[in-house]
Enzyme design. Structure first.
Site, PDB file in Angstrom:
ATOM      1  N   ASN A   1      -2.935   6.497  -1.680  1.00  0.00           N
ATOM      2  CA  ASN A   1      -2.811   6.523  -0.224  1.00  0.00           C
ATOM      3  C   ASN A   1      -2.289   8.135   0.000  1.00  0.00           C
ATOM      4  O   ASN A   1      -2.545   8.418   1.289  1.00  0.00           O
ATOM      5  CB  ASN A   1      -1.956   5.391   0.140  1.00  0.00           C
ATOM      6  CG  ASN A   1      -3.044   4.289   0.440  1.00  0.00           C
ATOM      7  OD1 ASN A   1      -3.915   4.306   0.934  1.00  0.00           O
ATOM      8  ND2 ASN A   1      -2.411   2.981   0.354  1.00  0.00           N
TER       9      ASN A   1
ATOM     10  N   GLU B   1      -4.269   0.004  -8.991  1.00  0.00           N
ATOM     11  CA  GLU B   1      -3.367   0.942  -9.101  1.00  0.00           C
ATOM     12  C   GLU B   1      -1.971   0.364  -9.272  1.00  0.00           C
ATOM     13  O   GLU B   1      -1.716  -0.427  -8.763  1.00  0.00           O
ATOM     14  CB  GLU B   1      -3.111   1.833  -7.718  1.00  0.00           C
ATOM     15  CG  GLU B   1      -2.348   2.984  -7.849  1.00  0.00           C
ATOM     16  CD  GLU B   1      -2.163   3.943  -6.606  1.00  0.00           C
ATOM     17  OE1 GLU B   1      -2.193   3.227  -5.317  1.00  0.00           O
ATOM     18  OE2 GLU B   1      -2.136   5.068  -6.447  1.00  0.00           O
TER      19      GLU B   1
ATOM     20  N   SER C   1       0.823  -1.261  -0.088  1.00  0.00           N
ATOM     21  CA  SER C   1       0.000  -0.046  -0.083  1.00  0.00           C
ATOM     22  C   SER C   1       0.838   1.207  -0.077  1.00  0.00           C
ATOM     23  O   SER C   1       0.319   2.299  -0.122  1.00  0.00           O
ATOM     24  CB  SER C   1      -0.895   0.032   1.094  1.00  0.00           C
ATOM     25  OG  SER C   1      -0.201  -0.276   2.466  1.00  0.00           O
TER      26      SER C   1
END
Ligand code: 3HC
Length: 285
Positions: free
Chosen positions: A190, A152, A119
């Protein structure tokens, strides 16, 4: 190289979702977990989520059985040898990921693409010790993976155009939409999402509003499917904190400083849905 065999490493929230969608879309999947009990738990979660899709009419019972038939488990990457694509979804620690990638490089088919669902850790760092970092790429799925349309795709400094194009095409085969980002802290998703969540937690910490009203304001005012506090619980407060720390380290300044309340929740073991309590309570069903 045609991709038919996929190795998913890690069967937690993201890993089981990733194995789920690959198996559902016709790929042969080996889900690797450290212990057999964890692998069995991941398969039980996938089965439950597929049952939910069957109940809602999104999947036939026969397609569910076929998908589960394409899913195997293993306790080592060696048992999955010969895969053309690996997706790693192990805890967010560079040393753990680097060890997994060494193993993946040793056991993949020649030219296999090695993807990470990280992430926020740099793809370039994860690839750094490999013989061929051009095959390493970020494939960042969103939670819940079977539902969310985005993948992504993150290009490390040495990721090849060929690997990027192959992963984009694969994402479309999974029924999802690819969007490409370069290897900056937090990528796009993020870097934009987490400061918003952190700011919502600061609003709670400072007494600007209650958690319920913060969530209502963002849900109804901004048409978000979940309020940011509930979403933080859903993602995992430890994951949110780890991402904020990556942003803080990468960019510095006040903007990315994790809220004290977020730190406290994590140190109190209140991690959100997965621990049964976070900002809200999640009684075991
Ligand atoms: N597996 C399969 N299907 C699932 C599922 C799962 N794990 N979870 C939900 N679903 C399905 C449901 O069956 C339902 O299907 P239907 O549309 O056919 O009826 C549909 O998803 C909606 O679920 P629910 O009816 O249970 O509940 P909601 O309508 O409230 O939706 C939600 C739940 C999809 C989680 C929605 O609230 C949402 O989109 N929330 C935001 C999620 C989000 O922002 N995710 C990104 C997080 S950030 C991230 O992952 C990046 C990381 O690096 C931090």
């Amino acid at each position: 190289m045609e991709i038919t065999r996929v190795c998913v490493v890690g069967g937690g929230t993201m890993g089981n979702g990733i194995a789920h969608v690959f198996a559902q879309k016709g790929f042969s999947v080996t889900l690797v977990e450290a212990k057999k009990e964890l692998a069995d738990k991941a398969v039980a979660t996938i089965t439950r989520n597929m049952d939910r899709q069957v109940a809602k009419g999104g999947l036939t019972a026969a397609d569910k059985d076929a998908a589960l038939g394409r899913l195997k488990t293993a306790t080592s990457i060696a048992e999955a040898a010969g895969f053309q694509l690996a997706v790693e979804a192990v805890p967010e620690r560079l040393d753990i990921k680097a060890a997994v990638f060494k193993d993946l490089e040793a056991h993949g088919a020649p030219g296999a693409i090695l993807a990470t669902n990280t992430s926020s850790l740099p793809i370039t760092d994860i690839a750094a010790t490999l013989k061929d970092p051009s095959r390493v790429i970020g494939m960042h799925f969103m939670n819940p993976v079977p539902v969310m349309k985005l993948v992504e795709i993150i290009r490390g400094k040495r990721t090849s155009d060929a690997a990027t194009e192959a992963v984009k095409a694969l994402t479309v085969k999974l029924g999802k939409i690819p969007a490409v980002a370069n290897d900056f802290p937090g990528f796009v998703s993020n870097r934009v999402l987490m400061p918003m969540i952190n700011e919502a937690i600061l609003c709670l910490q400072e007494g600007v509003s209650t958690k319920e009203d913060i969530d209502t304001i963002m849900k109804l005012g901004m048409a978000h499917p979940m309020g940011p506090i509930a979403l933080a619980d859903y993602i995992g407060l430890d994951v949110c904190l780890a991402i904020m720390e990556v942003l803080d380290k990468g960019f510095g300044g006040v903007k990315y400083k994790p809220a004290e309340l977020l730190r406290k929740m994590v140190s109190d073991g209140k991690l959100g849905v997965k621990s049964g309590a976070g900002f809200y309570e999640y009684p075991k069903k």
